[in-house]
Write an enzyme that holds these catalytic residues in place. Structure first.
Site, PDB file in Angstrom:
ATOM      1  N   GLU A 254       0.844  -1.194  -0.089  1.00 15.52           N
ATOM      2  CA  GLU A 254      -0.094  -0.014   0.047  1.00 15.52           C
ATOM      3  C   GLU A 254       0.963   1.311  -0.074  1.00 15.52           C
ATOM      4  O   GLU A 254       0.004   2.246  -0.256  1.00 15.52           O
ATOM      5  CB  GLU A 254      -0.911  -0.079   1.273  1.00 15.52           C
ATOM      6  CG  GLU A 254      -0.184  -0.303   2.490  1.00 15.52           C
ATOM      7  CD  GLU A 254      -0.038   1.157   3.271  1.00 15.52           C
ATOM      8  OE1 GLU A 254      -0.503   2.030   2.745  1.00 15.52           O
ATOM      9  OE2 GLU A 254       1.045   0.949   4.186  1.00 15.52           O
TER      10      GLU A 254
ATOM     11  N   HIS B 108      -3.092  -3.087   3.540  1.00 12.41           N
ATOM     12  CA  HIS B 108      -2.482  -2.492   4.682  1.00 12.41           C
ATOM     13  C   HIS B 108      -1.805  -3.389   5.391  1.00 12.41           C
ATOM     14  O   HIS B 108      -0.543  -3.553   6.159  1.00 12.41           O
ATOM     15  CB  HIS B 108      -3.217  -1.495   5.606  1.00 12.41           C
ATOM     16  CG  HIS B 108      -2.389  -0.403   6.486  1.00 12.41           C
ATOM     17  ND1 HIS B 108      -2.017  -0.515   7.832  1.00 12.41           N
ATOM     18  CD2 HIS B 108      -1.997   0.905   5.892  1.00 12.41           C
ATOM     19  CE1 HIS B 108      -1.482   0.505   8.075  1.00 12.41           C
ATOM     20  NE2 HIS B 108      -1.435   1.451   7.154  1.00 12.41           N
TER      21      HIS B 108
END
Length: 362
Positions: free
Chosen positions: A22, A329
């Protein structure tokens, strides 16, 4: 902790690519924490390359400066917009610290950076933080206090959080205090499995709207109550008192207390969103978690991974947890941790959930 594992992780610097996964600030914060706990020099390139404005922003610099203070380290590239950072840690020192984050940068992300090192330090620490406590793209104070800290305490670490004053984006001005008591030889750091939630004991919603018209919080709570079946009469819809110096700002929070874990979900109000839209967003998040059988929600699954990995590393014992989903994430955090510690992080589907197992390398 095995001697050969210690030699493996201190023999070379930790090199991270900030564009991985990410590509956000989590790689920086986890990297700093790993460097401090292992004593391994850190070199990060392409810092926050996945963000519209790459490089170090003020709140990321605050994390770097906090890491330097906690371990007496040295750093190169600690400048606004810098996309390369070299951090050489020193010895972690327990003690009293105060960190102030410019404007509304998140206090909790700075705490996230230094907590792993201080939970392994040689004595207790007190960390005072000033800045934002309810920010976009960061865990709110309520989440850390009710969901994250109880899990950390199960590892054998003391973590008590006190909110002095709320700070909302963009003004900030919040204050909190964290008391950290590291594990001891008498009560060593030990990993725990978190596989089930257990029965639901309590659930409630609360609206924070300091400096705003009172009807905003009332409408949010009414819309939340209609969707969740919660009522003011049962004490499930609450508007906690706020200080005149707090705000303006708005946060709608839902807390679910299960027998074995608590989860906290938060949506921040925006000028472009009605009170009803804020409530709908929050309920959608809660319902997604409830449809799963995972013990932890998506954000807690991410936050819990590093403390658990440290306990696995220090004890040599594997541990697992289940979660409702694994976000990009979280996946990026797993990759970063596996590069910095001699542990394996395996993520596999489970019945109605995802399972994360952290095990020591042989």
């Amino acid at each position: 902790m095995h001697k050969n594992n210690l030699e493996k992780i201190t023999s070379a610097r930790l090199v991270l690519d900030g564009s991985t996964g990410e590509g956000g600030g989590q790689i920086l914060r986890t990297g700093l924490a790993l460097a401090m706990v292992t004593g391994r020099p850190l070199h990060i390139t392409r810092v926050r390359a996945g963000r519209p404005k790459p490089g170090l922003m003020r709140q990321h610099l605050a994390c770097v400066q906090a890491a330097v203070a906690v371990c007496g380290g040295q750093v190169e590239g600690a400048e606004l917009n810098s996309q390369t950072l070299v951090f050489t840690p020193g010895e972690v020192r327990s003690g009293d610290y105060r960190f102030q984050i410019a404007t509304a940068g998140s206090c909790l992300l700075v705490l996230q950076t230094v907590l792993p090192a201080l939970m392994l330090a040689d004595g207790p620490s007190k960390v005072e933080l000033a800045g934002g406590t309810h920010n976009p793209m960061a865990p709110p104070f309520d989440f850390l206090e009710r969901a994250f800290a109880p899990l950390v305490r199960r590892l054998g670490v003391g973590l008590e959080l006190q909110l002095q004053r709320r700070g909302f984006y963009p003004a900030g001005g919040g204050e909190l205090v964290a008391h950290i008591a590291p594990a001891t030889p008498a009560r060593p750091l030990a990993p725990v499995d978190v596989l089930e939630r257990g029965p639901l004991h309590n659930g409630w919603g609360e609206a924070l709207a300091p400096g705003l018209a009172r009807h905003i919080a009332t409408r949010e709570l009414e819309a939340l109550g209609q969707r969740m079946g919660w009522t003011f009469e049962a004490g499930q819809l609450r508007q906690p008192p706020t200080r005149q110096t707090e705000g303006p700002g708005n946060a709608l929070i839902a807390t679910l207390e299960y027998a074995q874990v608590a989860e906290v979900f938060c949506q921040l109000g925006e000028r472009s969103l009605s009170a009803e839209q804020v409530a709908k967003r929050l309920v959608d998040e809660v319902r997604a978690y409830q449809r799963s059988t995972g013990a932890l929600g998506p954000h807690l699954a991410d936050q819990w991974m590093l403390p658990l990995a440290l306990a696995v590393w220090r004890s040599g014992q594997a541990a697992s947890y289940t979660c409702s989903e694994v976000t990009q994430h979280t996946d990026t955090n797993a990759q970063t941790i596996a590069m910095g510690l001699p542990v394996r992080v395996q993520i596999t589907p489970a019945a109605g959930a995802m399972r994360v197992e952290v095990s020591p390398l042989p």
